[in-house]
Design an enzyme around this catalytic site. Structure first.
Site, PDB file in Angstrom:
ATOM      1  N   HIS A  70      36.064  83.290  69.880  1.00  0.00           N
ATOM      2  CA  HIS A  70      36.679  83.020  68.580  1.00  0.00           C
ATOM      3  C   HIS A  70      35.802  82.087  67.765  1.00  0.00           C
ATOM      4  CE1 HIS A  70      39.592  82.518  65.530  1.00  0.00           C
ATOM      5  NE2 HIS A  70      40.094  81.377  65.946  1.00  0.00           N
ATOM      6  N   ASP A  76      35.932  89.020  68.336  1.00  0.00           N
ATOM      7  CA  ASP A  76      36.821  87.867  68.201  1.00  0.00           C
ATOM      8  C   ASP A  76      38.254  88.305  68.493  1.00  0.00           C
ATOM      9  OD1 ASP A  76      38.553  85.815  67.115  1.00  0.00           O
ATOM     10  OD2 ASP A  76      36.844  85.103  65.936  1.00  0.00           O
ATOM     11  N   SER A  97      38.910  79.748  61.612  1.00  0.00           N
ATOM     12  CA  SER A  97      40.157  80.419  61.962  1.00  0.00           C
ATOM     13  C   SER A  97      41.140  80.326  60.798  1.00  0.00           C
ATOM     14  CB  SER A  97      40.695  79.810  63.248  1.00  0.00           C
ATOM     15  OG  SER A  97      41.608  80.642  63.887  1.00  0.00           O
TER      16      SER A  97
END
Length: 542
Positions: free
Chosen positions: A511, A483, A254
């Site tokens: 995610h 995502d 991320s």
């Protein structure tokens, strides 16, 4: 919004609770990343800041320049320091602190101290050095991620060959954390109406943003100027040196992909085996990033809607096309009349907390059953406890009413990394149609969330830029097609920018991709980390 990885080991529904809490505290949030209403307001994982710069502008076209290969004499004491490891209360892990300059341009001006943790390689087999991990946020505790997931949950073969290492970035968790509001103040903040209907509610939202920013400014005025991603990346190079590693081996999820890519851009010759999972695109201005992320949550929500109507307990209708309309109508009812939760602090479930709870579950499809249950209770039984629990996990609110510093650090990093996306409420209102087109359910709240950095007490130091990292070893960029927090197009864009990238695609939901159940993805990443064999170009996994 924040982007960050959530923890598969955690019972909490997560994002990057949704994602960024303890990155692996919830199954999947990054973000960094990861941006969600109030959350997004605070966590735009570098996505909710950024002004009117557009792709194609000089700022967006400029590439991050590498730093000189030689270490400046003024930094030698930092690069040559010796770490003293000690037990830190978690079996198998050791902890220490590391000194870094508060300001790399003026190292003589003073230090800040960073918390570091490790779990030594278990063997058997040759030790390959240190593997640094970061779960995203910004603001997620890398040490928490290491101790709760990576250090015990990464594949046995990886842990056998590497010392598993994490550093909490400056201003985060154990590293001189930024604090802005106390628990009661945060309770009030998270219940602020992030979809103002009139001038009075707009003024109340602005006041909430200003109070939050003023609180952060009072707590750490000096540190607040020096919590940028570029400075955190330079801290990682100091850590690489004091650990005795010639190259940096790294797995970032991320927002951790932005941190890792920034390191690669600054120190391309020191990149070892690097994996960037749930990638961000550093070349985008904030407004575009927020729009992309808003559309990403809409994509995830539509996948949830299709799944929901196939279940016997879907409280939002029997046709996928009506799920969004029914949820939006429910939010509007909560805006007018919150429902009780049984919370001992008296919190009711209003529109803001309910929206955050729903967004939290979008980070991981494993949370969808819990979301259906929570929505059923709130919509049919007037019991908002389930959605409140999801929201609390996203915000990392503890049972005693205190909060981690995730939201504070998230805003601090985002607001210094890029100029604010909007400067006034009027600018937000003019952009509402665009955001609502991107997501009829979440667009309005996510647009207002981008206003938070407009009132930040410290001027931004960063701009959008490309990262090429010419001369770096192969860098594996991982993207998930649906995502919500880091849209797949960002992985494609970062892969095109990096001169040595290998794009690895997971065709799925949620995610990030590593460690989420795809043998194809895990085998490809493990082969690179352990044997140094990068995946074939444009490899795709279902």
């Amino acid at each position: 919004m924040h982007t960050r990885r959530s923890s598969p080991l955690s019972p909490d529904p997560s994002p990057s609770g949704p994602g960024p809490r303890n990155p692996r505290r919830s199954r999947r949030r990054a973000g960094t990343f990861g941006t969600l209403l109030a959350v997004a307001a605070l966590l735009a994982s570098a996505c909710s800041s950024g002004g009117a710069t557009h792709a194609g502008s000089p700022a967006a076209e400029a590439a991050l320049a590498a730093l000189p290969r030689s270490t400046p004499a003024a930094l030698s004491p930092y690069y040559g320091q010796k770490l003293t490891w000690r037990s830190c209360g978690v079996p198998g892990f050791q902890c220490t602190t590391m000194r870094v300059p508060l300001d790399y341009k003026k190292p003589e001006a003073g230090d800040t101290r960073l918390a570091v943790a490790r779990k030594e390689a278990t063997g058997p087999g040759k030790r390959l050095g240190s593997l640094l991990v970061n779960p995203g946020g910004p603001g997620g505790s890398a040490i928490g991620y290491l101790q709760q997931y990576a250090g015990i949950g990464y594949p046995t073969d990886v842990r056998a060959h590497y010392d598993m290492v994490a550093v909490d970035p400056r201003g985060v968790a154990r590293s001189e954390p930024v604090e802005c509001l106390d628990g009661r103040e945060m309770d009030a903040y998270t219940q602020t109406d992030f979809t103002p209907d009139d001038a009075k509610e707009t003024d109340e939202l602005v006041v909430a943003y200003k109070r939050f920013a003023e609180g952060c400014g009072r707590d750490a005025p000096g540190l607040l100027r020096h919590v940028s991603t570029a400075e955190a990346a330079r801290d990682m190079d100091v850590l690489r040196s004091v650990l005795g590693d010639e190259k940096l081996t790294y797995v970032g999820a991320s927002y951790g992909t932005f941190l890792g890519a920034t390191y690669a851009g600054l120190f391309p010759d020191r990149v070892g085996r690097m994996v960037l999972d749930g990638a961000m695109d550093p070349s985008l201005p904030a407004r575009r990033m927020n729009l992309d992320q808003t559309a990403g949550f809409e994509t995830a929500f539509r996948a949830f809607a299709r799944d929901c109507v196939r279940q016997p307990d879907c409280p939002l209708g029997t046709k996928a096309g009506e799920v969004g309309r029914n949820l939006k109508a429910f939010f509007e009812k909560l805006d007018a009349q919150p429902v009780p939760t049984g919370d001992e602090d008296g919190r009711e479930l209003g529109e803001s907390l309910a929206t955050t709870g729903v967004i939290a579950a979008m980070y991981d499809e494993g949370s969808w059953p819990q979301l259906r249950d929570a929505l059923t209770s709130a919509m049919q039984e007037k019991d908002g406890a389930g959605l409140l629990a999801l929201s609390d996990s996203y915000y990392e609110r503890e049972a005693d009413g205190n909060y981690s510093n995730l939201m504070f650090a998230n805003a601090a990093v985002n607001c210094v990394d890029l100029p604010p996306a909007f400067s006034t409420p009027e600018e937000v209102r003019r952009s509402l149609p665009t955001f609502e087109k991107a997501s009829p359910v979440f667009g309005e709240g996510l647009a207002w969330a981008t206003l938070n950095c407009a009132y930040w007490p410290v001027a931004p130091t960063g701009e959008p830029h490309r990262i090429e990292a010419r001369g770096a070893a192969p860098i594996v960029v991982v993207g998930t097609t649906r995502d919500p927090a880091t849209p797949y197009r960002w992985a494609q864009a970062l892969s095109r920018q990096l001169s040595s990238s290998r794009l690895l695609t997971y065709d799925g939901d949620g995610h990030t991709a590593y460690g989420r159940g795809s043998t194809c993805i895990d085998d490809a990443i493990n082969a690179y980390l352990v044997r140094g064999t990068p995946p074939t170009r444009d490899k795709r996994c279902g």
